[in-house]
Design a protein around this motif. Structure first.
Motif, mmCIF file in Angstrom:
data_model
loop_
_atom_site.group_PDB
_atom_site.id
_atom_site.type_symbol
_atom_site.label_atom_id
_atom_site.label_comp_id
_atom_site.label_asym_id
_atom_site.label_seq_id
_atom_site.Cartn_x
_atom_site.Cartn_y
_atom_site.Cartn_z
ATOM 1 N N GLN A 97 37.049 33.883 38.010
ATOM 2 C CA GLN A 97 36.224 35.016 38.437
ATOM 3 C C GLN A 97 35.033 34.557 39.273
ATOM 4 O O GLN A 97 34.583 35.267 40.170
ATOM 5 N N ARG A 109 45.217 37.549 44.522
ATOM 6 C CA ARG A 109 45.342 38.209 43.219
ATOM 7 C C ARG A 109 44.726 37.305 42.157
ATOM 8 O O ARG A 109 44.737 36.082 42.282
ATOM 9 N N LEU A 110 44.223 37.941 41.128
ATOM 10 C CA LEU A 110 43.548 37.248 40.043
ATOM 11 C C LEU A 110 44.240 37.573 38.726
ATOM 12 O O LEU A 110 44.492 38.743 38.434
ATOM 13 N N ALA A 197 43.473 42.542 39.905
ATOM 14 C CA ALA A 197 43.088 41.642 38.821
ATOM 15 C C ALA A 197 43.769 42.049 37.523
ATOM 16 O O ALA A 197 43.504 43.124 36.981
ATOM 17 N N TRP A 217 36.452 43.549 31.759
ATOM 18 C CA TRP A 217 37.316 43.298 32.918
ATOM 19 C C TRP A 217 37.654 44.582 33.669
ATOM 20 O O TRP A 217 37.481 44.671 34.892
ATOM 21 N N TYR A 221 36.754 45.443 37.844
ATOM 22 C CA TYR A 221 37.731 45.383 38.931
ATOM 23 C C TYR A 221 38.370 46.751 39.136
ATOM 24 O O TYR A 221 39.042 47.269 38.245
ATOM 25 N N GLY A 224 41.931 46.727 38.506
ATOM 26 C CA GLY A 224 42.198 45.961 37.301
ATOM 27 C C GLY A 224 43.342 46.534 36.493
ATOM 28 O O GLY A 224 43.568 47.741 36.468
#
Length: 279
Positions: A97, A109-110, A197, A217, A221, A224
């Motif tokens: 992050q 992309r996470l 994410a 989280w 995002y 997310g």
């Protein structure tokens, strides 16, 4: 921060580049249970050792998530990867992050696997004492691993996890990393991020739970998503490797779809819930 080349293993030759960052208790060998079954035609993975771990066990540094992020970006530069995705386990999720905060335009992309949120992790005094003592006390490491996997894993596995952790981490670095990942709050630096994410949690992990992810989280995002692995705790790579691979690679693969298009539901026991968390 001095430039430092993170020791790493490169796997595959796929066009989608991915950096995988380990957590507090292990070096890059944390990913060993999943490596044989990754899609190396679609992806190329760089699995790294952070400072203080594995081949970087003797490295000097501040042992902070910001320094770790700078090291990841430096490695990407050296590999010639202008854009790439990130996977981070636990503490490594915080490092990943930090990369988003520093260079969002470079992150495709996470994925956080039981990730420490950007808000850090506020521990009550008794828990802080347990975590801080883990730098020197093997039994504290064992207790943490046992609690965060629901108290249901075999004794021999717990012992092996502790032995590996002691072998691959420098005690002083290990203790310093705790102050950073647990104590630092940088969520304002990622708040409103449009980077897709995914956070993956294990239902048996009471520390980094789905509820915590909804309140951290998913609030940070705007794209997310949350996946819950019903039979996993904090160490999904060991506990449910095939489910984890399917969940993560399906999410990464969605980047090749039309802009904003359809992430498919992963199979293998994961419950997926996207969008902002409820107020």
């Amino acid at each position: 921060m001095a430039s430092f080349l993170l020791p790493h293993t490169l796997l595959g030759e796929g066009p989608h580049k991915v950096v995988a960052v380990h957590g507090w208790f292990a070096d890059r060998s944390a990913y060993a249970p999943v490596l044989d079954d990754l899609d190396l035609g679609a992806f190329q993975y760089a699995v790294v050792d952070l400072r203080g771990y594995g081949e970087a066990k003797g490295a000097v540094g501040s042992f902070t998530t910001a320094e770790g992020a700078a090291d990841v970006l430096d490695l990407a530069d050296r590999l010639g990867w202008e854009r790439f995705s990130l996977i981070g386990h636990s503490m490594g999720g915080s490092v990943a992050q930090r990369v988003v905060a520093a260079a969002p335009h470079r992150v495709r992309r996470l994925v956080g696997v039981s990730p420490v949120p950007a808000q850090g992790l506020r521990l009550p005094p008794d828990q802080w004492e347990l975590f801080a003592s883990a730098a020197q006390v093997p039994e504290s490491r064992r207790t943490i691993i046992d609690i965060t996997t629901g108290g249901v894993r075999p004794r021999a596995w717990l012992d092996r996890m502790v032995d590996r952790s002691l072998a691959v981490s420098d005690p002083k670095a290990f203790r310093a990393w705790l102050d950073s990942w647990a104590g630092e709050d940088f969520h304002t630096e990622v708040a409103g991020s449009a980077v897709p994410a995914l956070t993956v949690t294990g239902a048996l992990d009471p520390a980094l739970s789905a509820d915590l992810m909804r309140n951290t989280w998913l609030r940070s995002y705007v794209r997310g998503e949350l996946a819950v692995l019903s039979t996993a705790g904090h160490y999904a790579m060991d506990e449910v490797p095939l489910e984890l691979i399917r969940t993560v690679e399906d999410f990464l693969r969605a980047d090749d779809d039309a802009e904003g298009g359809g992430d498919g539901d992963p199979e293998g026991g994961a419950a997926l819930a996207g969008g902002d968390a409820p107020a």
